[in-house]
Every structure is written in structure tokens, then in C-alpha cells.
Design a protein around this motif. Structure first.
Motif, mmCIF file in Angstrom:
data_model
loop_
_atom_site.group_PDB
_atom_site.id
_atom_site.type_symbol
_atom_site.label_atom_id
_atom_site.label_comp_id
_atom_site.label_asym_id
_atom_site.label_seq_id
_atom_site.Cartn_x
_atom_site.Cartn_y
_atom_site.Cartn_z
ATOM 1 N N GLY A 173 26.339 29.957 34.321
ATOM 2 C CA GLY A 173 27.293 29.726 35.578
ATOM 3 C C GLY A 173 28.548 30.412 35.452
ATOM 4 O O GLY A 173 28.891 31.375 36.488
ATOM 5 N N ALA A 174 29.369 30.018 34.670
ATOM 6 C CA ALA A 174 30.763 30.329 34.511
ATOM 7 C C ALA A 174 30.832 31.945 34.179
ATOM 8 O O ALA A 174 31.782 32.617 34.721
ATOM 9 N N GLU A 175 30.096 32.240 33.432
ATOM 10 C CA GLU A 175 30.019 33.481 32.638
ATOM 11 C C GLU A 175 29.548 34.669 33.802
ATOM 12 O O GLU A 175 30.040 35.568 34.217
ATOM 13 N N ARG A 176 28.602 34.025 34.892
ATOM 14 C CA ARG A 176 28.185 34.834 35.707
ATOM 15 C C ARG A 176 29.267 35.068 37.010
ATOM 16 O O ARG A 176 29.261 35.846 37.766
ATOM 17 N N LEU A 177 29.911 33.945 37.515
ATOM 18 C CA LEU A 177 31.094 34.156 38.131
ATOM 19 C C LEU A 177 32.138 35.055 37.655
ATOM 20 O O LEU A 177 32.707 35.630 38.540
ATOM 21 N N VAL A 178 32.311 35.004 36.681
ATOM 22 C CA VAL A 178 33.578 35.830 35.767
ATOM 23 C C VAL A 178 32.942 37.404 36.145
ATOM 24 O O VAL A 178 33.529 38.281 36.693
ATOM 25 N N LEU A 179 31.564 37.629 35.673
ATOM 26 C CA LEU A 179 31.028 38.915 35.796
ATOM 27 C C LEU A 179 31.033 39.250 37.210
ATOM 28 O O LEU A 179 31.397 40.617 37.399
ATOM 29 N N GLU A 180 30.511 38.600 38.398
ATOM 30 C CA GLU A 180 30.321 39.021 39.427
ATOM 31 C C GLU A 180 31.584 39.174 40.326
ATOM 32 O O GLU A 180 31.546 39.957 41.294
ATOM 33 N N LEU A 181 32.510 38.243 39.960
ATOM 34 C CA LEU A 181 33.741 38.231 41.273
ATOM 35 C C LEU A 181 35.091 38.770 40.322
ATOM 36 O O LEU A 181 35.979 38.934 41.179
ATOM 37 N N ARG A 182 35.094 39.029 39.269
ATOM 38 C CA ARG A 182 36.375 39.238 38.640
ATOM 39 C C ARG A 182 37.071 40.532 39.203
ATOM 40 O O ARG A 182 38.205 40.480 39.619
ATOM 41 N N ASP A 183 36.437 41.500 39.734
ATOM 42 C CA ASP A 183 36.835 42.684 40.332
ATOM 43 C C ASP A 183 37.168 42.375 41.928
ATOM 44 O O ASP A 183 37.382 43.343 42.610
ATOM 45 N N ARG A 184 36.797 41.287 42.448
ATOM 46 C CA ARG A 184 36.665 41.146 43.821
ATOM 47 C C ARG A 184 37.710 39.968 44.131
ATOM 48 O O ARG A 184 38.057 40.041 45.569
ATOM 49 N N LEU A 185 38.259 38.996 43.254
ATOM 50 C CA LEU A 185 39.320 38.130 43.835
ATOM 51 C C LEU A 185 40.693 38.790 43.587
ATOM 52 O O LEU A 185 41.122 39.114 42.319
ATOM 53 N N GLY A 186 41.392 38.725 44.366
ATOM 54 C CA GLY A 186 42.788 39.231 44.491
ATOM 55 C C GLY A 186 43.842 38.159 44.687
ATOM 56 O O GLY A 186 43.581 36.883 44.282
ATOM 57 N N THR A 187 44.976 38.149 44.574
ATOM 58 C CA THR A 187 45.895 37.280 44.701
ATOM 59 C C THR A 187 46.679 37.230 46.185
ATOM 60 O O THR A 187 46.742 38.244 46.697
ATOM 61 N N THR A 188 47.311 35.999 46.693
ATOM 62 C CA THR A 188 47.834 36.223 48.013
ATOM 63 C C THR A 188 49.335 35.560 47.549
ATOM 64 O O THR A 188 49.603 34.830 46.629
ATOM 65 N N ALA A 189 50.163 35.491 49.017
ATOM 66 C CA ALA A 189 51.689 34.896 48.581
ATOM 67 C C ALA A 189 51.331 33.427 48.618
ATOM 68 O O ALA A 189 52.427 32.504 48.127
ATOM 69 N N THR A 190 50.051 32.798 49.058
ATOM 70 C CA THR A 190 50.121 31.236 48.916
ATOM 71 C C THR A 190 49.600 30.894 47.362
ATOM 72 O O THR A 190 49.414 29.598 47.459
#
Length: 212
Positions: A119-136
Motif C-alpha cells: 500500500g505504501a509503494e502504491r501511494l508513492v507510485l500514484e501520488l509522487r508527482d501530484r503532491l506539492g508543497t504549501t506555505a503552511t
């Protein structure tokens, strides 16, 4: 979609709160970190996400819009539903979730109940390019959270746990005693995982206080 609720906190429980909006009490599912910032009788604003199922309507509440957006984004990953997405945010703040996914830190993701190695590997594979960073995401102990007027910023685990217990109706003295008794448990968590899991401590504290 109900994007936020703003009103008087009518009640809090280990897994959520009731917020009165326009004379209607809305039941909102929250993480322990969010619950710890809420006080019965005080005004609060929660960013929310409404999850619609055939047999239920469930409103999930968050400290700010960033948490809500991450909650919704996590559910775009295969096999991740609202309860698991909320569990991720109960264990890790948004900044740590982004760090773990971007760096492929499987160990950190596997600290969440219900997420194994695959499950952890799947999260990394599917979301790595979609999670950004914010000022918070600058600090776990940063300034006051914009969405919750008059409440404290993210606190060390002792403050979070103590505030949650008082909010649930225990006296300050009872909360302090429970916090002190759980120090060895928190130290063990810190040594093993590098962090303290407030949600786990809250459940243990409630069991202890219930027996007393």
C-alpha cells in the motif's frame, strides 16, 4: 459539497465533534489533532469534505483547507477510502505526508494502521508527482492555524493529549495524571517510530480514565 462549517462547538468525542450552524448540529469526523483544538461552547471553523455513500452521508473536518485537499487527493490513490485517508492525517501532518511520498519513505507511510508495504509503494507510485508543497508546511509548531480562530497552534503531544481530554469532559487534574502515566508509552513510540502517535495515546488515556 459542504466545504466548511463555522459555528459553536456543541460537543466533542474521541472521533469527532458536533458544530452548530444555523440552529442545526452537524456531526463532523475529525482527527485527534483537530479535536484537541476544539473547546465546547467556543466558535470554530473547520474545513470539511462530504463523503456520499448509498447508505450514508459523512462529513469529515480538518484544521485547514490544505488538510482537506490532501485528504481528498489521497483518496484518488487506488485502494484508499476516506477512513484510511483520515488515518494518514491522524498520524502525519500534511508536510510529513508530502515528504514521505516524495522521498519514497515507506517506513513512515507504514506507520499508518491499514497501510502495508504494498500500500505504501502504491501511494508513492500514484501520488509522487501530484503532491506539492504549501506555505503552511513550514513547521509542525508554526503559527496559529488560519481555519480555527482563537485556538492554539500545533502543540507537543502532551498539550494535544491534555487539551483533548479536557475537551471530552475530564478535569485538568485527571488529564494531567493520564498524560504523566503515558509518558513511557510516548517515549517508546518516539524511540521506535521517531514520533508520538497522539491518536493511540488518546485511546489509551480514555481506557485508563474509564477504569478509574
Amino acid at each position: 459539497m459542504i466545504a466548511s462549517v463555522n459555528g459553536r462547538v456543541a460537543a466533542v468525542s474521541p472521533d469527532g465533534a458536533v458544530v452548530e450552524v444555523g440552529g442545526v448540529g452537524l456531526s463532523v469526523q475529525c482527527t485527534p489533532g483537530t479535536i484537541a483544538r476544539l473547546q465546547v461552547g467556543e466558535q470554530a471553523r473547520l474545513a470539511t469534505s462530504l463523503v456520499v455513500r448509498e447508505d450514508s452521508l459523512t462529513l469529515y473536518g480538518f484544521a485547514d483547507d490544505d488538510e482537506r485537499q490532501l485528504f481528498e487527493l489521497l483518496q484518488t490513490a487506488n485502494g484508499v477510502g476516506p477512513r484510511l485517508a483520515q488515518a494518514v492525517l491522524a498520524i502525519h501532518p500534511p508536510r510529513e505526508v508530502r515528504r514521505a511520498v516524495s522521498l519514497g519513505d515507506l517506513k513512515a507511510l507504514m506507520q499508518v494502521p491499514g497501510i502495508g508495504k504494498k500500500g505504501a509503494e502504491r501511494l508513492v507510485l500514484e501520488l509522487r508527482d501530484r503532491l506539492g508543497t504549501t506555505a503552511t508546511d513550514t513547521s509542525l509548531d508554526g503559527p496559529a492555524v488560519p481555519g480555527l480562530p482563537g485556538v492554539a497552534p500545533v502543540s507537543p503531544w502532551r498539550d494535544q493529549l491534555g487539551q483533548a481530554l479536557v475537551g471530552l469532559g475530564w478535569s485538568t487534574r485527571e488529564a494531567d495524571i493520564a498524560v504523566l502515566e503515558l509518558v513511557p508509552v510516548a517515549d517508546a513510540q518516539l524511540a521506535e517510530n521517531g514520533q508520538v502517535e497522539v491518536a493511540v495515546l488518546l485511546r489509551q488515556a480514555l481506557r485508563m480514565l474509564g477504569r478509574s
